[in-house]
Design an enzyme around this catalytic site. Structure first.
Site, PDB file in Angstrom:
ATOM      1  N   HIS A  91       1.537   1.983  -3.361  1.00 20.32           N
ATOM      2  CA  HIS A  91       0.881   2.768  -4.328  1.00 20.32           C
ATOM      3  C   HIS A  91       0.891   4.367  -3.985  1.00 20.32           C
ATOM      4  CE1 HIS A  91      -1.597  -0.345  -5.942  1.00 20.32           C
ATOM      5  NE2 HIS A  91      -1.671  -0.888  -4.958  1.00 20.32           N
ATOM      6  N   GLU A 109       0.813  -1.342   0.032  1.00 22.05           N
ATOM      7  CA  GLU A 109      -0.005  -0.111   0.084  1.00 22.05           C
ATOM      8  C   GLU A 109       0.927   1.237   0.026  1.00 22.05           C
ATOM      9  OE1 GLU A 109      -3.032  -0.122  -0.840  1.00 22.05           O
ATOM     10  OE2 GLU A 109      -3.126  -2.255  -0.453  1.00 22.05           O
TER      11      GLU A 109
END
Length: 98
Positions: A65, A62
């Site tokens: 990202h 994450e």
């Protein structure tokens, strides 16, 4: 807010990952078994948390990202993602090397 990885173990594990960005494929991604993440709380304080194994992999994914990276950028050179149908037939669930 604004998480950043400040430390990670040299020990890695390589597991299949998926992502909504590549919904129909899975790829083997090497990730550290331990990461330390620094964030800023809503009060402006700095918080440091260490994650291990599966949670470390998830958090790392994450944060990638947020840094504009997809898991395919972390895959080993020359190895391509495989279709979900092929992944489902591997017979391997997530497991960590001992």
């Amino acid at each position: 807010m604004n998480p950043r990885i400040t430390d990670s173990s040299r020990d890695e594990d390589e597991q299949f990952e998926g992502c909504l960005s590549f919904f129909d494929v899975r790829g083997r991604v090497p990730r550290p078994l331990r990461i330390t993440v620094e964030t800023t709380t809503l009060d402006g304080e700095v918080a440091t948390t260490t994650y291990h194994r599966g949670l470390a992999s998830l958090i790392h994914h994450e944060i990638d990202h947020l840094d504009g990276l997809l898991y395919t950028a972390r895959m080993r050179t020359g190895i391509d993602p495989i279709p979900v149908e092929e992944y489902r037939q591997t017979g391997h669930s997530w497991a960590y090397k001992q």
